[in-house]
Design an enzyme around this catalytic site. Structure first.
Site, PDB file in Angstrom:
ATOM      1  CG  HIS A 181      -1.477  -1.512   1.595  1.00 55.27           C
ATOM      2  ND1 HIS A 181      -2.753  -1.646   0.643  1.00 55.27           N
ATOM      3  CD2 HIS A 181      -0.838  -2.236   1.927  1.00 55.27           C
ATOM      4  CE1 HIS A 181      -3.596  -2.678   1.599  1.00 55.27           C
ATOM      5  NE2 HIS A 181      -2.155  -3.229   2.312  1.00 55.27           N
ATOM      6  CB  SER A 239      13.274  22.972 -15.037  1.00 58.29           C
ATOM      7  OG  SER A 239      13.000  24.346 -14.401  1.00 58.29           O
ATOM      8  CE  LYS A 248      11.452  19.772 -10.359  1.00 59.42           C
ATOM      9  NZ  LYS A 248      10.806  19.853 -10.701  1.00 59.42           N
ATOM     10  CD  GLU A 298       8.307  12.857 -15.424  1.00 61.84           C
ATOM     11  OE1 GLU A 298       6.980  14.033 -14.704  1.00 61.84           O
ATOM     12  OE2 GLU A 298       9.988  13.707 -15.953  1.00 61.84           O
TER      13      GLU A 298
END
Ligand code: ARG
Length: 478
Positions: free
Chosen positions: A174, A295, A301, A308
């Site tokens: 979980h 970024s 970043k 992704e």
């Protein structure tokens, strides 16, 4: 957009009516620009050129061998096809929508090169068995290519698992801290998924390996062809048994996409873990710079874009499977032109899958695992509570259900004091249950927790090392 205006002559042979040079005999005029555009598969099926030439070479050799065409014509066709292959390899396949597809493009080029004998190549075959044969050969190659990509990713996982057989991290259910596990064990879970993927592709490859060539349009042919010979020449295990099935079957492409979709799901799950682990609150991994991006506005970043995109591309691969299944589901026997749409989803999925495998292999091979952070996280969240319960069962002969209850009370107390389980004073533990003694603390460390889980396939370092050794053998790494 139609690039050729209506009535323009096709490259494949001039014809006063503008009708198609291959099949235009019964037509008064040529197709409209829209018809040519909707009909053209050459923009994508040119990817089949190697397979198309190989199948034509096998067919021509068989026709000559059987005396269906002369040896002289057979030789001219063979030489012409080889010249075309060299030209395609050097200059690419020309795209002329009037010639519709790779089959007619090549036949038309053959006619330009060798003249009349070219017209004998299509004896005893149809584009229906031709395209089924070409596409099977292409999917067969794709199964082989993906197997190599899967094996490389497995090797990267096994290498990193060997390095981290004893590195401790929290195991989750979980996404809540459950029990400590080893990082090597976690990585080997993906090795197992990919092993099943490889067996699915191998299975699909095995089942597809029957040659449709010679099934002709749908009913077979009256010419005395030798289907076994063409099957053998193309590396098939033998000919298909039913011509109607052979020209209308796309199970092989669906099976390839099913295996691809399953693989993509596995890659997506692993990508999701890397994305989570690379986030600042987790901080379990630093992904290689060369597979990350920055970024344009936030200088600090470093984004896990490759992971992704692996996660994102998996959606497109599943979409490819759905696309082909929906294309096929309403088609009566035998061939229908809808089936021309079989190729784009397969080509797209194959390209994406190869790319995702390469990206994931690079990320796993180059990941810097932050084992200090993982270990610290494993210490949190009462991950060794099960070990306290197990200790009560083993050392104090308490039934497991009761041990579970006692442990729950200990966790509650530790939580109220903001302490780890093994930081609770013995007196407090004994106040909960008098059967607890000082030996319990040895069982509560994360090291003893993972070491204790030495059941076959468990997370203990010795189990991980044994599985790594087996996997290295299986992958030929030893
Ligand atoms: N371009 C077609 C395809 O990819 C080849 C088969 C055409 N067959 C036919 N009967 N029109 O499916």
């Amino acid at each position: 957009m139609a690039s050729l205006s209506e009535g323009e002559d096709s490259k494949g042979g001039s014809n006063p009516t503008g009708a198609n040079a291959m099949w235009g005999g019964r037509f008064a005029g040529g197709p409209s620009a829209i018809m040519r555009e909707i009909n053209a598969s050459i923009p994508f099926d040119k990817a089949l050129w190697r397979q198309d030439i190989a199948a034509s070479l096998a067919h021509a050799a068989m026709l000559a061998e059987q005396g269906i065409i002369s040896g002289e014509d057979g030789a001219a066709i063979t030489a012409g096809l080889k010249a075309i292959a060299a030209d395609y390899a050097a200059n690419g396949v020309p795209e002329n929508w009037d010639l519709e597809d790779i089959h007619m493009t090549t036949e038309s080029r053959l006619a330009e090169l060798i003249g009349a004998p070219a017209g004998r190549l299509h004896t005893a075959r149809s584009r229906n068995d031709q395209v089924a044969t070409d596409f099977k050969l292409w999917v067969r190659d794709a199964c082989d290519a993906v197997d190599a990509g899967l094996a490389s990713l497995q090797a990267a996982l096994v290498t990193r698992a060997g390095e981290h057989a004893a590195s401790i991290m929290p195991g989750f259910t979980h996404l809540q801290t459950a029990q400590p596990v080893t990082l090597g064990h976690h990585l080997l879970a993906y090795y197992e998924m990919l092993a099943r993927d490889r067996s699915r592709f191998a299975d699909a490859r095995h089942r597809l390996n029957r040659s449709p060539l010679g099934s002709a349009a749908l009913a077979g042919t009256g010419f005395p062809i030798d289907r076994q010979a063409t099957a053998t020449a193309l590396g098939f295990d033998g000919p298909t048994r039913n011509s109607l099935d052979a020209v209308s079957d796309r199970d092989f492409a669906i099976e390839y996409l099913t295996a691809a979709a399953q693989t993509a799901l596995h890659l997506s799950r692993l990508a999701e873990e890397l994305i989570l682990w690379a986030s600042q609150p987790f901080g379990f991994v630093t992904l290689p710079d060369e597979l990350s991006t920055g970024s344009s506005i936030m200088p600090q970043k470093k984004n896990p874009d490759a992971a992704e995109l692996v996660r994102g591309h998996s959606g497109r691969i599943v979409g490819a499977l759905v696309s082909l299944m929906v294309t096929m589901k309403g088609l009566p026997l035998a061939y229908s032109k809808d089936m021309q749409d079989d190729k784009p989803p397969v080509f797209e999925a194959a390209g994406l899958l190869d790319l995702c495998l390469a990206a994931m292999t690079g990320m796993i091979a180059g990941a810097a695992f932050r084992t200090d952070r993982m270990r610290a996280a494993a210490e949190l969240g009462y991950a060794t509570a099960t070990d306290l319960a197990d200790w009560l069962v083993t050392a104090a002969d308490v039934p497991f259900r009761e041990a579970h209850h006692i442990t729950g009370a200990a966790v509650k107390l530790a939580e109220s004091r903001g302490l780890a389980l093994d930081a609770l004073p013995l007196a407090d533990l004994q106040a909960i249950d008098s059967r607890i003694d000082a030996r319990v603390f040895a069982a509560l460390s994360v090291e003893s927790s993972v070491a204790a889980r030495a059941s076959y396939g468990g997370t203990a370092p010795e189990q991980v090392r044994a599985r790594v050794a087996e996997a290295r053998l299986a992958l030929g790494m030893e």
